[in-house]
Design an enzyme around this catalytic site. Structure first.
Site, short mmCIF file in Angstrom:
data_model
loop_
_atom_site.label_atom_id
_atom_site.label_comp_id
_atom_site.label_asym_id
_atom_site.label_seq_id
_atom_site.Cartn_x
_atom_site.Cartn_y
_atom_site.Cartn_z
N SER A 167 27.07 49.44 -28.76
CA SER A 167 27.23 50.63 -27.93
C SER A 167 27.81 50.27 -26.56
O SER A 167 28.95 49.80 -26.48
CB SER A 167 25.89 51.35 -27.82
OG SER A 167 26.02 52.61 -27.21
N ASP A 262 28.02 60.22 -35.08
CA ASP A 262 27.94 59.55 -33.79
C ASP A 262 28.98 60.18 -32.88
O ASP A 262 30.17 60.25 -33.24
CB ASP A 262 28.23 58.05 -33.96
CG ASP A 262 28.13 57.26 -32.66
OD1 ASP A 262 27.93 57.86 -31.59
OD2 ASP A 262 28.25 56.03 -32.73
N HIS A 292 24.48 57.12 -34.46
CA HIS A 292 24.44 56.12 -33.40
C HIS A 292 23.02 55.62 -33.21
O HIS A 292 22.07 56.40 -33.14
CB HIS A 292 24.94 56.72 -32.09
CG HIS A 292 25.17 55.70 -31.02
ND1 HIS A 292 26.40 55.10 -30.83
CD2 HIS A 292 24.34 55.16 -30.09
CE1 HIS A 292 26.32 54.24 -29.83
NE2 HIS A 292 25.07 54.26 -29.37
#
Length: 312
Positions: A167, A262, A292
């Site tokens: 991320s 996501d 995510h």
């Protein structure tokens, strides 16, 4: 494809925990909630492949651009028992540049070290808003340069070095490759970008489709970016938004992992496409039914297999 049952179960568990929305919290409160949540989700025993005896874990402090940085070294048993040097991988945790620490992806780092057969160096970079952009990428680059310079002393082959992250950590890994090219080193063999942030922009189909209901959403990402950037225009810098870098040629081969549900999906796909168009070898893995922060066990095994090949 509908949301994977395991991801749906994860969402249901989060709902039962009744967490506050990030944009209702201060960074200090959000960090406390994040640590509490991690304790709840990691209540089960550690996987056998990360059990003591299969690797050595060591916390160190190294020089950074504004003081000392904490890093954690994970050495697999094979690296301790046999002559090296061994491949190395810098790892940058997720958390929107505001949350997270060396424990955030500790289990993933253990698995990478043991199963990919490399020395993993996890970096506790400075967090925003106390230290806004570009503090985090400067720390990430400084740690990468330190590992390359000290490689022999810590049992790493400087010619077999990769960067990886999750991320916001994947955003930092991508930024490090740009910085290393600009600053003429260190040389990197691979970059692993797991559900990466690549653009300070919220107008994509995936942002509209996944704005809420899938753990990470539009409100959370606006909150993260608001705290990360001292000025909105800093989001245009390639180290903040790698997708905006005018030139991606000469960067190391990349593994890019994206998830169907996501909000960051489309910018991850777009970055992989731009890398490929500019001559970078790219392997993109699209996790159907996943979201995510919950890619399922197959995601980490994709990374393990990729690093085994790239760093062999």
């Amino acid at each position: 494809m509908s949301l994977d049952p395991s991801a749906q179960a994860h969402l249901q568990r989060l709902d039962r925990l009744a967490l506050a929305q990030l944009d209702q919290l201060s960074p200090v409160q959000a960090r406390a909630q994040s640590r509490w949540l991690r304790a709840q989700l990691q209540a089960s025993p550690a996987p056998a492949d990360t059990a003591p005896g299969r690797l050595q874990v060591q916390d160190l402090r190294i020089p950074g651009p504004a003081g000392m940085l904490a890093v954690r070294l994970y050495r697999p048993a094979e690296a301790l028992a046999a002559a090296g040097p061994w491949p190395g991988c810098l790892f940058f945790h997720g958390g929107g540049w505001v949350l997270g620490d060396l424990d955030t992806q500790d289990q993933e780092c253990r698995m990478l070290a043991v199963e990919a057969g490399c020395v993993v160096v996890s970096v506790d970079y400075r967090l925003a808003p106390e230290y806004p952009f570009p503090a985090a990428p400067e720390d990430a680059y400084a740690a990468t340069a330190w590992v390359a310079a000290q490689a022999t002393a810590i049992g790493i082959d400087p010619a077999r070095l990769a960067v990886a992250g999750m991320s916001a950590g994947a955003n930092l890994a991508a930024a490090v490759t740009l910085m290393a090219r600009q600053r003429q080193g260190p040389a990197l063999l691979a970059q692993v970008l797991m559900v990466p942030v690549t653009h300070h922009h919220f107008d994509t189909p995936s942002y509209r489709q996944c704005a809420e209901g899938y753990d990470l959403g539009l409100r959370s990402m606006r909150w993260f970016w608001q705290h990360y950037l001292a000025r909105p225009e800093d989001g245009l810098h390639p180290w903040a938004s790698p997708l905006l870098a005018p030139d991606l040629t000469g960067l190391p081969p990349a593994l890019v992992l994206v998830s169907q549900y996501d909000p960051l999906r489309d910018e991850g796909v777009a970055y992989a496409r731009r890398l490929r168009e500019q001559g970078v070898e790219v392997h993109t893995v699209f996790h159907l039914g996943m979201m995510h922060g919950f890619q399922g066990p197959e995601a980490i095994w994709c990374v393990i297999r990729y690093l085994r090949t790239r760093l062999a």
